[in-house]
Write an enzyme that holds these catalytic residues in place. Structure first.
Site, PDB file in Angstrom:
ATOM      1  N   ASP A   1     -18.036 -32.123 -17.633  1.00 35.29           N
ATOM      2  CA  ASP A   1     -17.304 -31.562 -18.766  1.00 35.29           C
ATOM      3  C   ASP A   1     -16.999 -32.711 -19.734  1.00 35.29           C
ATOM      4  OD1 ASP A   1     -15.249 -30.697 -20.496  1.00 35.29           O
ATOM      5  OD2 ASP A   1     -14.446 -29.298 -19.029  1.00 35.29           O
TER       6      ASP A   1
ATOM      7  N   LYS B   1     -12.206 -27.383 -28.754  1.00 38.67           N
ATOM      8  CA  LYS B   1     -11.430 -28.606 -28.957  1.00 38.67           C
ATOM      9  C   LYS B   1     -12.037 -29.425 -30.116  1.00 38.67           C
ATOM     10  CE  LYS B   1      -8.968 -27.020 -25.567  1.00 38.67           C
ATOM     11  NZ  LYS B   1      -9.745 -26.251 -24.692  1.00 38.67           N
TER      12      LYS B   1
ATOM     13  N   ARG C   1     -26.657 -10.740 -28.467  1.00 44.02           N
ATOM     14  CA  ARG C   1     -26.277 -11.244 -27.137  1.00 44.02           C
ATOM     15  C   ARG C   1     -27.395 -12.088 -26.532  1.00 44.02           C
ATOM     16  NH1 ARG C   1     -26.574  -8.545 -22.526  1.00 44.02           N
ATOM     17  NH2 ARG C   1     -26.387  -6.490 -23.463  1.00 44.02           N
TER      18      ARG C   1
ATOM     19  N   TYR D   1      -9.147 -29.474 -15.448  1.00 40.69           N
ATOM     20  CA  TYR D   1      -8.416 -28.486 -16.246  1.00 40.69           C
ATOM     21  C   TYR D   1      -8.067 -27.298 -15.330  1.00 40.69           C
ATOM     22  CZ  TYR D   1      -7.727 -24.637 -19.469  1.00 40.69           C
ATOM     23  OH  TYR D   1      -7.221 -23.542 -20.111  1.00 40.69           O
TER      24      TYR D   1
HETATM   25  C1  LIG Z   1     -11.382 -30.206 -20.238  1.00 40.95           C
HETATM   26  C2  LIG Z   1     -11.396 -28.728 -20.506  1.00 40.95           C
HETATM   27  N1  LIG Z   1     -12.451 -28.004 -20.111  1.00 40.95           N
HETATM   28  C3  LIG Z   1     -12.516 -26.672 -20.339  1.00 40.95           C
HETATM   29  C4  LIG Z   1     -11.492 -25.994 -20.970  1.00 40.95           C
HETATM   30  C5  LIG Z   1     -11.591 -24.518 -21.180  1.00 40.95           C
HETATM   31  O1  LIG Z   1     -12.037 -24.231 -22.463  1.00 40.95           O
HETATM   32  P1  LIG Z   1     -11.714 -22.885 -23.272  1.00 40.95           P
HETATM   33  O2  LIG Z   1     -10.250 -22.811 -23.462  1.00 40.95           O
HETATM   34  O3  LIG Z   1     -12.496 -23.051 -24.549  1.00 40.95           O
HETATM   35  O4  LIG Z   1     -12.221 -21.748 -22.437  1.00 40.95           O
HETATM   36  C6  LIG Z   1     -10.378 -26.720 -21.407  1.00 40.95           C
HETATM   37  C7  LIG Z   1      -9.292 -26.027 -22.116  1.00 40.95           C
HETATM   38  O5  LIG Z   1      -8.252 -26.596 -22.386  1.00 40.95           O
HETATM   39  C8  LIG Z   1     -10.336 -28.119 -21.174  1.00 40.95           C
HETATM   40  O6  LIG Z   1      -9.289 -28.875 -21.563  1.00 40.95           O
END
Ligand SMILES: Cc1ncc(COP(=O)(O)O)c(C=O)c1O
Length: 399
Positions: free
Chosen positions: A186, A211, A61, A114
């Site tokens: 992001d 992704k 961890r 998101y």
């Molecule tokens: C742009 C974006 N940021 C963050 C996330 C969240 O990621 P996770 O599903 O790996 O927690 C997503 C999920 O679809 C996303 O599309």
């Protein structure tokens, strides 16, 4: 990082940068350190490690060689000075926001985010007396007014999910820094192959590594990268370690494997996406296409300047509204109905009913995110098959 692989180009660094120190059998691929704890020679060694005189491993961890390799590689690829891996993109995003904010602070988020990121800003942080406001960050006059009033953190995605709007990282960062605000970006949709937010002035980059970084739809993971090593240490030991959203070493290994092909995947994803976007734009049943690689998209100019490619997520509106959109989505055969994106397979979804369910209807409409919007994550199949599939599905709703 004082590392000789720094001289290599991006594609080479995807698999060669900052390699493992611990590889006694000289395996080409890094060993997976699938262990929760690490043993000590004796109590003297314990003392050294606990006093930070040695960076030997203690407990996964806190640190693990497979995780460290993934973190160092992501830091290298994003031109950062350090990174922290997380169990998911949301673990990365929420830990970063909690690490930068305290009661009484204010965070600004962009209007299109998101769904779960929007929920963290709008619902979770206010429970801890962090004020959050969602605005249009491209309205620089409004942004300046908010900054003058006092803002600690600015949070946005670019390109945005699912409108594909591209925000000017440099312009927003310059303005934010004049008022001492921290900028968190992001970079999930672009990946460091197409865009490097730290080079453009952002302070922290976060990813859903689930992704394109993983790229094969077989891992849920996140990562945060920054140029400030002190901040990275704080994020790792005071937040990731204490909230406990640690990534599994096996998943870190899958991500390292995925990274090797990031460049060729991203190029193919994008090549396919450009063709699909053009096809959609010319189809009589499609009302509007959202893809920054199309000259008709309002973000085309800034995307061309800021990014080295446009990515492979496309949203669009079909003529006739929600029922037609549902019929079309249900009629696809190759494109799979699923949330997520960035996999080798083409995926299709209805954001308002799926990935962006966290928004109330009114907010969705205000921000131009209709219930009938369809989002595609273009895969790396033969593009002729992707287009044929979308064509036969659109034909089913043609009047
Ligand atoms: C742009 C974006 N940021 C963050 C996330 C969240 O990621 P996770 O599903 O790996 O927690 C997503 C999920 O679809 C996303 O599309």
């Amino acid at each position: 990082m004082g590392d000789k692989t720094k001289k290599y180009k991006f594609e080479t660094r995807l698999m060669h940068s900052v390699n493992h120190k611990v590889n006694p059998e000289h395996a080409l691929n890094p060993p997976i350190f699938m262990t929760s704890t690490f043993t000590f020679e004796d109590t003297d060694q314990v003392g050294k490690v606990m006093n930070f005189e040695s960076d030997d491993y203690v407990y996964t961890r806190g640190n693990n060689p497979t995780l460290r390799l993934f973190e160092n590689r992501m830091s290298d690829l994003e031109n950062g000075s350090g990174a922290v891996a997380f169990a998911s993109g949301m673990a990365a995003i929420s830990s970063v926001l909690f690490s930068l904010l305290k009661s009484g602070d204010k965070v600004l988020g962009h209007k299109t985010l998101y769904g779960s990121s929007h929920t963290v800003l709008k619902t979770l942080l206010p429970k801890y007396r962090v004020e959050s406001e969602i605005i249009d960050l491209t309205d620089y006059d409004l942004l300046q007014v908010k900054l003058v009033e006092g803002v600690k953190v600015i949070y946005f995605e670019t390109p945005c999910n699912p409108t594909l709007q591209v925000l000017d990282i440099k312009a927003i960062s310059e303005l934010a820094h004049r008022f001492g605000a921290v900028v968190v970006v992001d970079n999930t949709f672009a990946t460091p192959f197409f865009q490097k937010p730290l080079d453009l002035g952002a302070d922290v980059v976060v990813h859903s590594a689930t992704k394109y970084i993983g790229g094969h739809g077989d891992v849920v993971a996140g990562v945060a990268v920054a140029n400030d090593l002190d901040y990275i240490m704080k994020l790792k030991f005071d937040y990731m370690c204490e909230f406990g959203g640690v990534l599994s070493p096996f998943n870190a290994w899958l991500l390292l494997r995925g990274l090797k092909t990031l460049a060729i995947r991203m190029r193919q994803h994008e090549k396919n996406a450009v063709e699909v976007a053009k096809f959609l734009e010319n189809h009589s049943m499609v009302e509007k296409v959202y893809y920054p690689g199309l000259k008709s998209h309002p973000s085309y100019k800034i995307a061309s300047e800021q990014m080295e490619g446009f990515g492979a997520v496309i949203s669009f509106e079909v003529r006739g509204g929600l029922e037609k959109a549902k019929t079309m989505v249900n009629a696809t055969e190759l494109a799979q109905l699923a949330v997520s994106l960035g996999d080798c397979e083409t995926l299709i979804e209805l954001p308002a009913a799926m990935t962006h369910l966290g928004y109330d209807r009114e907010t969705l409409n205000t921000f131009g995110l209709t219930e009938s919007m369809v989002r595609l994550s273009i895969g790396i199949e033969d593009v002729r098959d992707i287009i044929d599939d979308l064509k036969q599905a659109l034909d089913k709703i043609s009047v």
